[in-house]
Design an enzyme around this catalytic site. Structure first.
Site: not given
Ligand code: SAH
Length: 362
Positions: A97, A234, A351
């Site tokens: 995606e 986080h 999401c």
């Molecule tokens: N693996 C990398 C990039 C992909 S995720 C990383 O972890 O940074 C991209 C971002 O989306 C990250 O900051 C991740 O923690 C966040 N993310 C993932 N799921 C989420 C959710 N349900 N709500 C808000 N942010 C989310």
């Protein structure tokens, strides 16, 4: 990238300067390479036949060897706030995606670095089925090419030589996957996107986000590139972070922060910490205090993101007041902090892997 169907090499995985030796081998002058780059990246040709600056024979020879197919767009979903989610298909049928987010006259494209993800963050949808495979550099670039072609087809000025067709002005590697465990391909793809003879997206408009793969941060610090770095933090303590991010067992908060500080001192560039607010888990005043303590001596930014609820994770976003209180505490402690609001919720672009936000500065 070899295309399994027809054994051609994808032109999208080629750095602009890599064409030169190919043409020398064919006994052709170097300026042919420039013409190919213009045809590919500026004119976004959809067939080698449209590269009319090249002779017929050369076009035929290139078409024989190099594929210019981008990723197939299987589906597009547009949200009420104009976020477009693309479902793209690779040659082996694997689906990934990518999301386009228009904001203030620019389009930000969120791209994937892997199909699936090995890291299993509790709140993230893309890790829920594990890692399928790395994407090649060509597949990473091709996500942008697919988007450019879609934007061109939607643009009213659509002509074969469109130079003014809308293109993504920002790229964020925040889709599926962990970019630092597909390091070489991601960096090559970003160099192709950044190259002035390529799609020409400014380095400061390209952001790589990691869940905290410390060796990747260390390598990135030595890379000599101007791309931006985001780190998904986080949680301010190991106790909390261990509960939602298994990567923390391997590289705990202290090691992660040490690598980030080193990155800033080596490169002079600051790190943006992503902090997803989860109600009653990491959004209380004591968590804000711990975060302030952790980051107070560091030149950095913090992005707060209310969680996008995902199936398979019980956490919920905080209510608006609670999120604002958290923001305010950090702000008063003089941290450089912003809160982003989720966009594209009605197409599920919000999401997990494809959450997308427009920044709302306090
Ligand atoms: N693996 C990398 C990039 C992909 S995720 C990383 O972890 O940074 C991209 C971002 O989306 C990250 O900051 C991740 O923690 C966040 N993310 C993932 N799921 C989420 C959710 N349900 N709500 C808000 N942010 C989310």
């Amino acid at each position: 990238m070899k295309n399994d169907n027809n054994r051609k090499i994808s032109a999208w995985g080629m750095l602009p300067h890599e064409w030169k030796p190919i043409f020398s081998e064919m006994g052709l002058p170097g300026y042919r390479a420039e013409q190919v780059n213009v045809a590919l990246h500026r004119n976004l040709i959809t067939s080698w036949q449209d590269a009319t600056t090249l002779s017929k024979e050369l076009r035929a020879a290139l078409a024989e060897k190099f594929s210019i197919e981008p990723l197939k767009i299987v589906n597009t979903h547009e949200s009420s706030d104009n976020v477009v989610k693309l479902l793209l298909e690779c040659d082996d049928g694997e689906r990934i995606e990518s999301v386009l987010i228009p904001s203030r006259g620019r389009i930000t494209q969120c791209i994937s670095s892997q199909a699936g993800c090995a890291f299993g963050c509790a709140f993230c949808a893309s890790g829920m089925h594990g890692l399928i495979r790395n994407l090649s550099a060509a597949e990473i670039v091709a996500q942008v090419v697919s988007a450019c072609r879609l934007l061109r087809s939607r643009s009213s000025e659509s002509t074969p030589e469109v130079q003014s067709a809308p293109r993504p002005g920002n790229i964020v590697v925040m889709g599926m996957g962990e970019p630092f465990t597909n390091y070489e391909n991601v960096l090559k793809a970003l160099r192709i996107l950044n190259d002035q003879r390529g799609i020409n997206i400014g380095a400061r408009h390209i952001t790589v986000s990691t869940c905290g793969v410390v060796p990747g941060i260390e390598q990135f610090a030595r890379e000599g590139v101007q791309f931006e770095l985001s780190v998904s933090l986080h949680a301010p303590t190991d106790t909390l972070r261990n509960q939602i991010m298994p990567v923390n067992h391997r590289w705990p908060v202290s090691e992660l922060l040490r690598a980030c500080k080193q990155y800033t001192s080596n490169t002079g560039r600051i790190v943006t910490y992503e902090y997803t607010l989860i109600s009653n888990f990491n959004d209380r005043p004591e968590h804000a205090d711990a975060l302030i303590k952790l980051l107070k001596n560091q030149h950095c930014k913090v992005n707060l993101i209310p969680l996008s609820p995902v199936a398979g994770f019980v956490g919920q976003p905080p209510d608006h007041i609670q999120a604002l209180r958290f923001l305010d505490k950090l702000h008063k402690a003089r941290l450089n902090v912003t809160m982003r609001k989720s966009r594209g919720k009605d197409v599920n672009a919000a999401c997990g892997q494809l959450r997308f936000k427009s920044e709302t500065k306090k």
